[in-house]
Motif scaffolding. Structure first.
Motif, short mmCIF file in Angstrom:
data_model
loop_
_atom_site.label_atom_id
_atom_site.label_comp_id
_atom_site.label_asym_id
_atom_site.label_seq_id
_atom_site.Cartn_x
_atom_site.Cartn_y
_atom_site.Cartn_z
N PHE A 73 0.82 -1.21 0.00
CA PHE A 73 0.00 0.00 0.00
C PHE A 73 0.86 1.27 0.00
O PHE A 73 0.32 2.37 -0.04
N MET A 74 2.17 1.13 0.10
CA MET A 74 3.08 2.27 0.24
C MET A 74 3.69 2.63 -1.11
O MET A 74 4.50 1.87 -1.64
N TYR A 75 3.30 3.78 -1.63
CA TYR A 75 3.81 4.22 -2.92
C TYR A 75 5.33 4.37 -2.85
O TYR A 75 5.86 4.96 -1.92
N GLY A 76 6.02 3.83 -3.84
CA GLY A 76 7.47 3.93 -3.88
C GLY A 76 8.18 2.78 -3.20
O GLY A 76 9.37 2.58 -3.41
N LEU A 77 7.48 2.01 -2.37
CA LEU A 77 8.09 0.87 -1.69
C LEU A 77 7.57 -0.46 -2.20
O LEU A 77 8.04 -1.51 -1.77
#
Length: 197
Positions: free
Chosen positions: A101-105
């Motif tokens: 759910f974490m953008y960029g990760l």
């Protein structure tokens, strides 16, 4: 309608392929297509769950096997992973479940987790739990978006082509922005470019 034919014939394969990586936009479109009856909602959620789980499992095992080599080649990536590693070790469960759910990760997260002492079995269990939350959430949002359009527009059939094309355009734009950001990050990390000969 030609677009409806494409979605109904290739939609399931696109859902699985898109969910292997960062597939939120694909799931939103698939949810909208399910609302319109081009795809079935349960298979879409099941394929998204399988693709999301498999994609993160592959990244985890790549990190476990090739992480040290990659870090030697990219000092900037190594610095970033060193910053994230203590967080992973303190909050293993929450991070494994929430990384998608974490953008960029989404891509680097499972790779970095694979380089820690998290066991493959623990990662697999928590990864499946994260995918079980992620798949119905984003597919359901697309489905609800279709329902909202249905309420807002009395004759949705007249506008469904425009709505699906707009959705495809938005998904393509999101993909292009992510690709450009990843390309800029790679250049900032000092990754060598292929020399033309």
């Amino acid at each position: 309608m030609y677009l409806a034919h494409l979605v109904s014939h290739y939609g399931y394969a696109a859902v699985f392929a898109g969910s292997l990586l960062e597939g939120e936009s694909v799931l939103l479109l698939a949810g909208l297509a399910a609302h319109r009856g081009y795809l079935s909602l349960i298979p879409v959620v099941a394929l998204a769950f399988c693709g999301g789980t498999l994609g993160d499992q592959i990244l985890f095992h790549l990190g476990r096997r090739y992480g040290a080599v990659m870090l030697r080649r990219s000092p900037a990536m190594a610095a970033r992973i060193r910053l994230v590693t203590p967080l992973i070790e303190r909050h293993q469960a929450a991070l494994i479940i929430g990384v998608r759910f974490m953008y960029g990760l989404r891509l680097i997260g499972p790779f970095a987790i694979g380089m820690t002492d998290v066991s493959a079995f623990r990662f697999a269990r928590l990864n499946m739990l994260g995918a079980a939350l992620w798949a119905p959430l984003f597919t359901g949002l697309g489905y609800l978006f279709g329902q909202t359009l249905h309420w807002l527009i009395a004759d949705l059939d007249r506008y469904e082509g425009m709505a699906l094309l707009a959705g495809v355009a938005i998904a393509a734009a999101v993909g292009l922005v992510r690709w450009l950001c990843m390309r800029r990050r790679r250049r900032a990390d000092g990754c060598p470019r292929a020399s033309s000969s």
